[in-house]
Motif scaffolding. Structure first.
Motif, PDB file in Angstrom:
ATOM      1  N   ASP A  93       0.817  -1.201   0.000  1.00 32.15           N
ATOM      2  CA  ASP A  93       0.000   0.000   0.000  1.00 32.15           C
ATOM      3  C   ASP A  93       0.855   1.256   0.000  1.00 32.15           C
ATOM      4  O   ASP A  93       0.462   2.302  -0.529  1.00 32.15           O
ATOM      5  N   ALA A  94       2.061   1.161   0.577  1.00 35.75           N
ATOM      6  CA  ALA A  94       2.962   2.319   0.603  1.00 35.75           C
ATOM      7  C   ALA A  94       3.661   2.526  -0.736  1.00 35.75           C
ATOM      8  O   ALA A  94       4.266   3.573  -0.952  1.00 35.75           O
ATOM      9  N   GLY A  95       3.566   1.529  -1.620  1.00 38.14           N
ATOM     10  CA  GLY A  95       4.142   1.707  -2.947  1.00 38.14           C
ATOM     11  C   GLY A  95       5.143   0.662  -3.389  1.00 38.14           C
ATOM     12  O   GLY A  95       5.774   0.813  -4.432  1.00 38.14           O
ATOM     13  N   ALA A  96       5.313  -0.425  -2.619  1.00 40.81           N
ATOM     14  CA  ALA A  96       6.248  -1.476  -3.023  1.00 40.81           C
ATOM     15  C   ALA A  96       5.702  -2.243  -4.224  1.00 40.81           C
ATOM     16  O   ALA A  96       4.494  -2.425  -4.359  1.00 40.81           O
ATOM     17  N   VAL A 194      -0.781 -12.380  -5.663  1.00 37.44           N
ATOM     18  CA  VAL A 194      -1.784 -11.770  -6.537  1.00 37.44           C
ATOM     19  C   VAL A 194      -2.963 -11.242  -5.735  1.00 37.44           C
ATOM     20  O   VAL A 194      -3.441 -10.133  -5.967  1.00 37.44           O
ATOM     21  N   ASP A 195      -3.429 -12.025  -4.768  1.00 39.92           N
ATOM     22  CA  ASP A 195      -4.589 -11.615  -3.971  1.00 39.92           C
ATOM     23  C   ASP A 195      -4.328 -10.326  -3.199  1.00 39.92           C
ATOM     24  O   ASP A 195      -5.188  -9.443  -3.126  1.00 39.92           O
ATOM     25  N   VAL A 196      -3.136 -10.220  -2.616  1.00 43.43           N
ATOM     26  CA  VAL A 196      -2.796  -9.021  -1.851  1.00 43.43           C
ATOM     27  C   VAL A 196      -2.741  -7.805  -2.759  1.00 43.43           C
ATOM     28  O   VAL A 196      -3.246  -6.722  -2.415  1.00 43.43           O
ATOM     29  N   HIS A 197      -2.171  -7.943  -3.945  1.00 48.05           N
ATOM     30  CA  HIS A 197      -2.092  -6.824  -4.884  1.00 48.05           C
ATOM     31  C   HIS A 197      -3.478  -6.409  -5.386  1.00 48.05           C
ATOM     32  O   HIS A 197      -3.765  -5.213  -5.537  1.00 48.05           O
ATOM     33  N   ILE A 198      -4.332  -7.387  -5.647  1.00 45.75           N
ATOM     34  CA  ILE A 198      -5.700  -7.074  -6.076  1.00 45.75           C
ATOM     35  C   ILE A 198      -6.434  -6.314  -4.979  1.00 45.75           C
ATOM     36  O   ILE A 198      -7.175  -5.350  -5.242  1.00 45.75           O
ATOM     37  N   ARG A 199      -6.219  -6.716  -3.744  1.00 43.41           N
ATOM     38  CA  ARG A 199      -6.883  -6.046  -2.621  1.00 43.41           C
ATOM     39  C   ARG A 199      -6.487  -4.579  -2.531  1.00 43.41           C
ATOM     40  O   ARG A 199      -7.342  -3.698  -2.407  1.00 43.41           O
ATOM     41  N   GLY A 209     -13.021   0.212  -8.039  1.00 41.12           N
ATOM     42  CA  GLY A 209     -12.527  -1.093  -7.624  1.00 41.12           C
ATOM     43  C   GLY A 209     -13.574  -2.176  -7.743  1.00 41.12           C
ATOM     44  O   GLY A 209     -13.246  -3.363  -7.834  1.00 41.12           O
ATOM     45  N   ASN A 210     -14.868  -1.774  -7.760  1.00 38.05           N
ATOM     46  CA  ASN A 210     -15.949  -2.744  -7.903  1.00 38.05           C
ATOM     47  C   ASN A 210     -16.002  -3.363  -9.289  1.00 38.05           C
ATOM     48  O   ASN A 210     -16.689  -4.370  -9.499  1.00 38.05           O
ATOM     49  N   TYR A 211     -15.304  -2.766 -10.252  1.00 43.30           N
ATOM     50  CA  TYR A 211     -15.257  -3.352 -11.591  1.00 43.30           C
ATOM     51  C   TYR A 211     -14.451  -4.649 -11.603  1.00 43.30           C
ATOM     52  O   TYR A 211     -14.608  -5.465 -12.500  1.00 43.30           O
ATOM     53  N   TYR A 220      -9.542 -13.538 -11.445  1.00 46.46           N
ATOM     54  CA  TYR A 220     -10.209 -12.241 -11.467  1.00 46.46           C
ATOM     55  C   TYR A 220     -10.500 -11.801 -12.905  1.00 46.46           C
ATOM     56  O   TYR A 220      -9.838 -12.226 -13.849  1.00 46.46           O
ATOM     57  N   LYS A 221     -11.496 -10.915 -13.036  1.00 46.79           N
ATOM     58  CA  LYS A 221     -11.781 -10.272 -14.314  1.00 46.79           C
ATOM     59  C   LYS A 221     -12.270  -8.858 -14.040  1.00 46.79           C
ATOM     60  O   LYS A 221     -12.625  -8.503 -12.910  1.00 46.79           O
ATOM     61  N   ILE A 222     -12.277  -8.022 -15.076  1.00 46.34           N
ATOM     62  CA  ILE A 222     -12.787  -6.666 -14.931  1.00 46.34           C
ATOM     63  C   ILE A 222     -13.943  -6.472 -15.901  1.00 46.34           C
ATOM     64  O   ILE A 222     -13.897  -6.929 -17.049  1.00 46.34           O
ATOM     65  N   GLU A 223     -15.015  -5.851 -15.417  1.00 45.59           N
ATOM     66  CA  GLU A 223     -16.188  -5.591 -16.232  1.00 45.59           C
ATOM     67  C   GLU A 223     -16.917  -4.385 -15.665  1.00 45.59           C
ATOM     68  O   GLU A 223     -16.772  -4.046 -14.494  1.00 45.59           O
ATOM     69  N   GLU A 224     -17.684  -3.717 -16.515  1.00 45.60           N
ATOM     70  CA  GLU A 224     -18.417  -2.540 -16.067  1.00 45.60           C
ATOM     71  C   GLU A 224     -19.786  -2.953 -15.571  1.00 45.60           C
ATOM     72  O   GLU A 224     -20.691  -3.258 -16.329  1.00 45.60           O
ATOM     73  N   SER A 225     -19.927  -2.984 -14.257  1.00 46.47           N
ATOM     74  CA  SER A 225     -21.209  -3.289 -13.631  1.00 46.47           C
ATOM     75  C   SER A 225     -21.179  -2.704 -12.238  1.00 46.47           C
ATOM     76  O   SER A 225     -20.983  -3.412 -11.256  1.00 46.47           O
TER      77      SER A 225
END
Length: 233
Positions: A93-96, A194-199, A209-211, A220-225
């Motif tokens: 979260d700090a930028g790593a 991956v899970d931590v980065h997605i979070r 972020g809800n996309y 995971y996937k991204i979609e407009e809803s």
């Protein structure tokens, strides 16, 4: 050139020697003040940071790096004895861009450093396409992320993951695909990277972020809803 800030002499000398022997010149610093003095003279291609340091801790250094225009896009990997998921989230979260807990093997370190350098070099090549998904706007060429016109600051890895999702809009990506495409290798010892980065990516994107949807047991996937539960299948 790779900079390594570590107050343990044996670890610092081993890592810098190993990286230099692998064709990646590295310079170590036992104190943050020495690191800052050299940074003002020459910018590195990548920075390795320990957390527990004299003068100031690694997270403080990381936050300063991310606020400076000349260093905000330099890849940073944390090498630290603190290996809990909570500590990882704080660091990311700090930028790593990556997080390798001690003790670690030299071969894995080399693989991760090389992958991070490859991704940084690839991301520097201009891309023409920009993405607009609801309130989310992303320009890979200009390295811009905006939600409702407000700039969002992402780490190198978060930005790469977001672009990968947008390039594959509505397509489910597995964790292994993320590791291969963004990290450049398939090994993930703790299966949580991956899970931590997605979070953290979702948190920074706010409503956008809800996309990003979690497809349980797959990835995971991204979609407009807008308004949907991002953790729903």
């Amino acid at each position: 050139m790779i900079y390594f800030v570590e107050d343990d002499n044996s670890i610092r000398e081993l890592v810098t020697y190993t990286l230099s022997s692998a064709g990646m010149p590295a310079e170590g610093f036992g104190k943050p003040s020495l690191f800052w003095n050299t940074l003002d003279k020459q910018l590195p291609d990548l920075i390795l940071l320990d957390i527990m340091l004299p003068e100031e801790d690694g997270l403080s250094i990381l936050r300063k790096l991310r606020t400076r225009p000349e260093t905000q896009n330099i890849p940073v990997m944390m090498l630290t004895a603190k290996s809990s998921e909570y500590e990882k989230v704080i660091g990311l979260d700090a930028g790593a861009d990556d997080y390798l807990p001690k003790p670690f093997g030299m071969m894995e370190l080399i693989a991760r450093v090389r992958a991070l350098l490859r991704r940084a070099q690839k991301s520097s090549a201009p891309e023409i396409q920009a993405y607009q998904l609801g309130s989310l706007y992303v320009s890979p060429e200009k390295h811009i992320v905006q939600v409702n016109g407000t700039d969002i600051i992402l780490t190198f890895k978060e930005f790469e993951m977001l672009c990968l999702l947008l390039k594959n809009k509505d397509i489910v990506l597995t964790r292994e695909q993320f590791l291969n495409s963004v990290w450049g290798y398939s090994f993930d010892g703790e299966n949580r990277t991956v899970d931590v980065h997605i979070r953290t990516l979702r948190q920074k994107l706010g409503e956008a972020g809800n996309y990003i949807k979690t497809i349980r047991g797959i990835g995971y996937k991204i979609e407009e809803s807008s308004g949907d539960n991002p953790n729903a299948e």
